[in-house]
Design an enzyme around this catalytic site. Sequence first.
Site, PDB file in Angstrom:
ATOM      1  N   ASP A  43      -6.660  12.964   5.347  1.00  0.00           N
ATOM      2  CA  ASP A  43      -5.750  11.673   5.164  1.00  0.00           C
ATOM      3  C   ASP A  43      -6.307  10.473   4.998  1.00  0.00           C
ATOM      4  O   ASP A  43      -7.275  10.083   5.485  1.00  0.00           O
ATOM      5  CB  ASP A  43      -4.891  11.751   6.631  1.00  0.00           C
ATOM      6  N   SER A  84       2.257   8.947   4.387  1.00  0.00           N
ATOM      7  CA  SER A  84       1.473  10.205   4.661  1.00  0.00           C
ATOM      8  C   SER A  84       2.681  11.218   4.754  1.00  0.00           C
ATOM      9  O   SER A  84       2.905  12.296   4.620  1.00  0.00           O
ATOM     10  CB  SER A  84       0.976  10.338   6.259  1.00  0.00           C
ATOM     11  N   THR A 137       1.817  14.359   8.770  1.00  0.00           N
ATOM     12  CA  THR A 137       1.281  15.311   7.826  1.00  0.00           C
ATOM     13  C   THR A 137       1.723  16.484   8.199  1.00  0.00           C
ATOM     14  O   THR A 137       2.370  17.422   7.340  1.00  0.00           O
ATOM     15  CB  THR A 137      -0.057  15.282   7.463  1.00  0.00           C
ATOM     16  N   HIS A 260      -7.395   1.922   8.307  1.00  0.00           N
ATOM     17  CA  HIS A 260      -6.611   1.123   8.813  1.00  0.00           C
ATOM     18  C   HIS A 260      -7.248   0.008   9.832  1.00  0.00           C
ATOM     19  O   HIS A 260      -6.821  -1.400   9.662  1.00  0.00           O
ATOM     20  CB  HIS A 260      -5.298   1.616   9.637  1.00  0.00           C
TER      21      HIS A 260
END
Length: 380
Positions: A43, A84, A137, A260
């Site tokens: 991810d 995602s 996800t 992030h």
Amino acid sequence: MLGKKTSILLLLLLVLGCSGKKDETTSRENVAEPLNLILMIGDGMGISQVTSAFYFGEKTPNFKQFEYVGLSLTSSTSHLITDSASGATALSTGEKTYRRAIGVSKDTLPLPTILEQLQAKGYQTGLVSLTSLTHATPASFYAHVKDRDMHEEIAEYMVNANIDFLAGGGIKYLSERKDGHNLFDSLLKFNYNVDTLSLSKPVMNKQNAFILANDALPNKLEGRKDFLPEATKAGLEYFEGREKPFFFMVEGSYIDWGGHAMSDEMMIQEVLDFDKTIGVVLEFLKKHPNTLVVVTADHETGGASIGKYYEIDENGNKIEIPKKVKVNFNSDQHTAALVPVFAKGVGEELFKGIYENNEIYHKMLEVLGTKNASETISKN
């Protein structure tokens, strides 16, 4: 006499031709069907995230074992920069959709996922994630809801999805619910082996659910050990022992979170953990060549780059350190950067080139010899 020499020469050429280096691409015709499929999703993992494993790891990354590498474009139908949910839905269904969608089309109609399609063909199925198993996800492989934050509805899909091996977080979405239901009771009713305390040995004659955190598991900087490689290995041993083909999705969730947070240390450690898990999967592939391994990402996070490393000397001058590099971020959000696609095993050659993310689904089914189901499925 000349004819005899010619015959000998032709024979030698034939022998040399047969004994020369063979095409390294694994032939789909020469491998026993049906095939196993392992999809690994880093991810938030772009090219620079992968690059970090080559500069900050202690050994050659497992990424280097792949000969076939492609790039995918990740935009959703609603936004050039995806999330995602829509990114994973494109991978799981072969159809692009709007941002925040889980297993539904841009018109919010349920779409059949690769997990559901292969399950209908007798495949075992499994999901491993470092987040809650209801997170975007993993949810995109079994749930069909209009928004990724519908965790309690997603949890209902999960307990009814008949998935053989589950490992991740999300206790609160099963037991601390607004409707008062305890979905762990449902898992037990369906004869699951349920463990909320540790990644214990899977029970071979049952389905297994290892749900080990209230929400997400800790990241590497918070002390998470080897959960991802160990859960992946446990799942592979479980599938292997049951001697049926399987579909297995493994997510390295915190690469995204490192971006992030604009935390180079978190990103690096999570990439290295994901790479270690890739090593576990590639060892399985060596023993089971009737397997396709695909490693990709849903999007890139952070606009990461690997650049020059500087130190400040006693006079306040910025001095480049030639033998060191540094991770830089230009954002704390997702980006539209192309992401890598690595493939190894049966049909690996199909994954070279540059293509849209939803094409990965179609390439996987092409390898498996399974046609895309055109009809939608009903919600549970």
